[in-house]
Design an enzyme around this catalytic site. Sequence first.
Site, PDB file in Angstrom:
ATOM      1  N   ALA F  77       1.479   1.801  -5.439  1.00  0.00           N
ATOM      2  CA  ALA F  77       1.955   1.205  -4.187  1.00  0.00           C
ATOM      3  C   ALA F  77       1.572  -0.265  -4.153  1.00  0.00           C
ATOM      4  O   ALA F  77       0.421  -0.620  -4.442  1.00  0.00           O
ATOM      5  CB  ALA F  77       1.347   1.936  -2.995  1.00  0.00           C
ATOM      6  N   CYS F  78       2.504  -1.110  -3.812  1.00  0.00           N
ATOM      7  CA  CYS F  78       2.237  -2.556  -3.717  1.00  0.00           C
ATOM      8  C   CYS F  78       1.186  -2.811  -2.646  1.00  0.00           C
ATOM      9  O   CYS F  78       1.307  -2.343  -1.508  1.00  0.00           O
ATOM     10  CB  CYS F  78       3.516  -3.303  -3.347  1.00  0.00           C
ATOM     11  N   ILE F  79       0.174  -3.593  -2.978  1.00  0.00           N
ATOM     12  CA  ILE F  79      -0.936  -3.790  -2.036  1.00  0.00           C
ATOM     13  C   ILE F  79      -0.526  -4.551  -0.780  1.00  0.00           C
ATOM     14  O   ILE F  79      -0.904  -4.172   0.334  1.00  0.00           O
ATOM     15  CB  ILE F  79      -2.164  -4.462  -2.721  1.00  0.00           C
TER      16      ILE F  79
END
Lengths: 123, 123, 97, 97, 119, 119
Positions: F77-79
């Site tokens: 998941a993109c931070i």
Amino acid sequence: MENEHVKKIMHVMRHAPHGTIYSYEGLEMILIMAAYEQDLSVVFIGDGVYAIKKNQDTAGIGIKGFAKTFMALDGYDVEKLYVDRVSLDERGLSEEDLLVDVEVLDSSEIGALMNEQDVIIHH
Amino acid sequence: MENEHVKKIMHVMRHAPHGTIYSYEGLEMILIMAAYEQDLSVVFIGDGVYAIKKNQDTAGIGIKGFAKTFMALDGYDVEKLYVDRVSLDERGLSEEDLLVDVEVLDSSEIGALMNEQDVIIHH
Amino acid sequence: MLHTINKSPFSSDSFDTCIRFLQPGDPVLFIEDGVYAVQSGNRFSSAVGGMLHSNPVYALKPDLDARGVSGLTDGVETIDYDGFVDLVEAHQVNSWL
Amino acid sequence: MLHTINKSPFSSDSFDTCIRFLQPGDPVLFIEDGVYAVQSGNRFSSAVGGMLHSNPVYALKPDLDARGVSGLTDGVETIDYDGFVDLVEAHQVNSWL
Amino acid sequence: MKIGILLKEGPYNHQAADTAYRFVEAAIRKGHTVDAVFLYNDGVNNVTKMMDPPQDDRHIAARWDQLHKARGVEILACIAASKRRGICDEVLIEGGEITGLGTLTDIAIRNDRLLTFGD
Amino acid sequence: MKIGILLKEGPYNHQAADTAYRFVEAAIRKGHTVDAVFLYNDGVNNVTKMMDPPQDDRHIAARWDQLHKARGVEILACIAASKRRGICDEVLIEGGEITGLGTLTDIAIRNDRLLTFGD
């Protein structure tokens, strides 16, 4: 006197089923509201008409089907089901393609019904 | 030898800004990818062209504006910015309405560029 | 009945659909990405012009400003959030999502 | 280049937009709500028919079945997820969201 | 005027949460009563206290929380929609509440207006 | 063939998560390698272990978790997108990881295909 607080609430089904959840969660909302003895109606417009198309089989996409639940609305005393004629026509569909008994209306008739409502919710 | 692993990656901006986050988060992705020395291009199609429209002032909606960040792409060596001519035309816009220097192309030219890509990501 | 339209007419059918059900005199308010409809000289200008013959048309100014939309089709009125509230006070609402 | 379209042509501009950029010979795959495009006798049937003159057109069968879409425009081929994978193996992909 | 709000999209990804908030602010400023904001569909994602946006951006969950605490506006997330999406007591803002669709029906009945924001 | 997946919409609200999963299943079954599923935009909402759908429905987060554990597919998941939406270590499925957009770039570079699913 009792009718004083009865509201006219219209649910407008605008989305196709399965691609998004709006149609399904919309139906869940209608089923709950049906218990409250308000004056409910449901209108199928645009891609919303696809929600009640016959012969949906969702086994292959692994998502629960719900088209037949629209057939249960009658048992909840939600009997005012309307479909927009233009939306059917441009999709090459007719009343026989639909799972439930509906009244097919012209845009102006649906527009007039909308103007009688206290609350309109699009799904 | 080094160029062996350079990929042609195209970002296609398709959404208007502010109404949804796709354009903004798309730009964030482009800025990070720019550091990886790949062959990047950015194409603005449909409502995507609105992302680089001049004179956007978002103070009244309480959302941070980001149109000017597109001007920074040049500094990151992202210089291949294309705009679809039809998309501009049907919106009554011209190149002078845009914040950044772009190359306005016909659909067939953009289609040909798309077919050269290794990766295409729509935002 | 106040109709609100919040999607770009170029990418969604909300604009075209709403138009069909509109009753004469009903106010229409464009908000969010919907405001792109009211810029003059675009593909939807004549439809907005037609709407203006029978209906008052509003656009939310903060949303116009955010998008740099200026040069509106003649007859479109701009309002702010306070004006939005006033319209809601005067009418029931039909939000064409 | 394989083009995928996942939105109903009636409610989104993805279909109309994709068509403009399509190169002759590029396969087009309709998935999710995109599959409504390939039902024969609807407003987009002639556009799909036109596409078929220069491009192979596929629709994902599980999505067709889920929506009860039958009576497809002549020439449209149905495939399952395995066929989707095969198309991806043969082509780079352009997903028109 | 007494107003209920139905919000159908999640924070940041769609402007709906911002427009709804600005509308509520203006309505209260003009002396109206905003009874409740009911969250449905992805709208339930508005009330996770775990969100942590950049310093220079608005904090949408905190804003709803503050609206409840300062103005008494009920911030309600549909339980069925919440369960599907992972919104539960562990992540819920203090000022929020998870409740059923019956509550939305009550809101529709007892208010002069029910306004929908979404996408 | 080595494949990366980019998923841009949240669970249940959009079919994207389902189509992506079925595609990945088929690709692996046919002998291809699926390197990673990268979650962006509302896609990050796919990996909250707090989701609790009805018994007779699929559990989308558990499915991704299982895909990682059984098949070694990275679920990322993109931070930045995650922070905005409240996806953090406290709610993350075991098989998921929060990482930067640089990782997506690596995925785009090292795979034969990068396929996007969204709405």
